[in-house]
Design a protein around this motif. Structure first.
Motif, PDB file in Angstrom:
ATOM      1  N   SER A 158     -23.611 -25.964 -30.564  1.00 29.87           N
ATOM      2  CA  SER A 158     -22.396 -25.494 -30.029  1.00 29.87           C
ATOM      3  C   SER A 158     -21.749 -26.256 -29.820  1.00 29.87           C
ATOM      4  O   SER A 158     -21.965 -26.418 -28.314  1.00 29.87           O
ATOM      5  N   VAL A 159     -20.959 -26.024 -30.619  1.00 32.70           N
ATOM      6  CA  VAL A 159     -19.307 -27.409 -29.878  1.00 32.70           C
ATOM      7  C   VAL A 159     -18.023 -26.136 -29.092  1.00 32.70           C
ATOM      8  O   VAL A 159     -17.694 -25.146 -29.890  1.00 32.70           O
TER       9      VAL A 159
ATOM     10  N   VAL B 215     -15.198 -31.800 -24.144  1.00 28.80           N
ATOM     11  CA  VAL B 215     -15.731 -31.368 -24.836  1.00 28.80           C
ATOM     12  C   VAL B 215     -17.452 -31.079 -24.640  1.00 28.80           C
ATOM     13  O   VAL B 215     -17.645 -31.133 -24.049  1.00 28.80           O
ATOM     14  N   THR B 216     -17.512 -29.724 -25.056  1.00 28.22           N
ATOM     15  CA  THR B 216     -19.123 -29.318 -24.311  1.00 28.22           C
ATOM     16  C   THR B 216     -20.079 -29.106 -25.503  1.00 28.22           C
ATOM     17  O   THR B 216     -19.444 -28.216 -26.263  1.00 28.22           O
ATOM     18  N   VAL B 217     -21.280 -29.194 -25.578  1.00 26.68           N
ATOM     19  CA  VAL B 217     -21.790 -29.186 -26.262  1.00 26.68           C
ATOM     20  C   VAL B 217     -23.311 -28.916 -26.126  1.00 26.68           C
ATOM     21  O   VAL B 217     -24.068 -29.641 -25.340  1.00 26.68           O
ATOM     22  N   LYS B 218     -23.375 -28.153 -26.378  1.00 29.97           N
ATOM     23  CA  LYS B 218     -25.092 -26.996 -25.677  1.00 29.97           C
ATOM     24  C   LYS B 218     -26.110 -27.219 -26.830  1.00 29.97           C
ATOM     25  O   LYS B 218     -25.546 -26.635 -28.396  1.00 29.97           O
ATOM     26  N   THR B 219     -26.837 -26.985 -26.989  1.00 29.91           N
ATOM     27  CA  THR B 219     -28.426 -26.749 -28.122  1.00 29.91           C
ATOM     28  C   THR B 219     -29.126 -25.526 -27.177  1.00 29.91           C
ATOM     29  O   THR B 219     -29.870 -26.075 -25.845  1.00 29.91           O
ATOM     30  N   GLY B 220     -28.921 -24.556 -27.840  1.00 32.95           N
ATOM     31  CA  GLY B 220     -30.158 -23.357 -27.001  1.00 32.95           C
ATOM     32  C   GLY B 220     -28.938 -22.678 -25.986  1.00 32.95           C
ATOM     33  O   GLY B 220     -27.650 -23.445 -25.881  1.00 32.95           O
ATOM     34  N   GLU B 221     -29.562 -22.984 -24.996  1.00 36.57           N
ATOM     35  CA  GLU B 221     -28.692 -22.771 -23.783  1.00 36.57           C
ATOM     36  C   GLU B 221     -28.413 -23.936 -22.962  1.00 36.57           C
ATOM     37  O   GLU B 221     -27.861 -23.992 -21.695  1.00 36.57           O
ATOM     38  N   ASP B 222     -29.224 -25.053 -23.134  1.00 37.05           N
ATOM     39  CA  ASP B 222     -29.215 -26.122 -22.411  1.00 37.05           C
ATOM     40  C   ASP B 222     -28.087 -26.996 -23.562  1.00 37.05           C
ATOM     41  O   ASP B 222     -27.079 -26.864 -23.915  1.00 37.05           O
ATOM     42  N   VAL B 223     -27.477 -27.966 -22.139  1.00 34.50           N
ATOM     43  CA  VAL B 223     -25.862 -28.450 -21.909  1.00 34.50           C
ATOM     44  C   VAL B 223     -26.416 -30.041 -22.347  1.00 34.50           C
ATOM     45  O   VAL B 223     -27.130 -30.712 -21.958  1.00 34.50           O
ATOM     46  N   ALA B 224     -25.930 -30.155 -23.810  1.00 38.47           N
ATOM     47  CA  ALA B 224     -26.629 -31.579 -24.229  1.00 38.47           C
ATOM     48  C   ALA B 224     -25.888 -32.611 -24.020  1.00 38.47           C
ATOM     49  O   ALA B 224     -26.561 -33.844 -23.611  1.00 38.47           O
TER      50      ALA B 224
ATOM     51  N   ALA C 214     -22.882 -37.967 -34.226  1.00 37.12           N
ATOM     52  CA  ALA C 214     -20.596 -38.238 -34.194  1.00 37.12           C
ATOM     53  C   ALA C 214     -20.233 -36.691 -34.331  1.00 37.12           C
ATOM     54  O   ALA C 214     -20.956 -36.140 -34.985  1.00 37.12           O
ATOM     55  N   LEU C 215     -19.015 -36.831 -34.088  1.00 39.01           N
ATOM     56  CA  LEU C 215     -18.437 -35.285 -33.279  1.00 39.01           C
ATOM     57  C   LEU C 215     -17.421 -35.633 -33.660  1.00 39.01           C
ATOM     58  O   LEU C 215     -16.332 -36.543 -33.356  1.00 39.01           O
ATOM     59  N   MET C 216     -17.137 -34.971 -34.948  1.00 40.69           N
ATOM     60  CA  MET C 216     -15.919 -34.917 -35.498  1.00 40.69           C
ATOM     61  C   MET C 216     -15.209 -33.714 -35.446  1.00 40.69           C
ATOM     62  O   MET C 216     -15.519 -32.911 -36.985  1.00 40.69           O
TER      63      MET C 216
END
Length: 163
Positions: free
Chosen positions: A47-48, A72-81, A133-135
């Motif tokens: 989630s971005v 940009v903060t990217v999380k997967t579940g509750e964890d910050v990736a 990649a983050l587009m």
């Protein structure tokens, strides 16, 4: 006499509005992957969250620095990736504009020029961190500028060229 008349006309043209990009550069760059290497073993369901901001500063003469910050903060579940931030800046020569046009140029037109550079820098940074990649989607800075002007008008604030 013809030369004087022609020189006068040329002189008036030179007094018109001028816009020139002088330099584009990265002012600040940061990347953090607080849960690595464990994050690479988890299912990738990102989630971005994107925050963007612009600010301007007058330099000597008719030169202006515009800084576009993308966070940009990217999380997967509750964890910050990962958390990535870039301050993409530009120096612009701008003269001969009335206050409203100058405000729009600094608040929307210049960030529009800087955004593709910031987006590419973030994408490169993220892939170097071993993430996909983050587009980022394009941003309509004219609409954001109009929203900000409407908000300021409603709040009774005077528009400024610094955001």
């Amino acid at each position: 006499m013809t030369e004087q008349a022609n020189n006068g006309a040329a002189g008036q043209e030179e007094q018109g509005a001028q816009f020139s990009l002088q330099r584009i550069y990265v002012r600040d760059l940061s990347f953090e992957a607080p849960k690595s290497p464990e994050i690479f073993r988890q299912e990738w369901n990102p989630s971005v969250s994107l925050d963007l901001n612009t600010k301007q500063k007058s330099l000597e003469g008719d030169f202006h620095e515009v800084v576009l910050t993308l966070s940009v903060t990217v999380k997967t579940g509750e964890d910050v990736a990962f958390i990535a931030e870039v301050q993409q800046a530009g120096i612009f020569l701008i003269k001969g504009l009335e206050a409203q046009a100058m405000s729009h140029t600094l608040g929307a037109f210049c960030p529009n020029i800087l955004f593709p550079y910031a987006r590419e820098t973030l994408d490169s940074l993220v892939t170097r961190g071993s993430f996909p990649a983050l587009m980022l989607a394009p941003v309509n800075f004219d609409a954001l500028y109009a929203q900000e002007m409407a908000r300021m008008q409603k709040a009774g604030e005077a528009p400024t060229t610094a955001h």
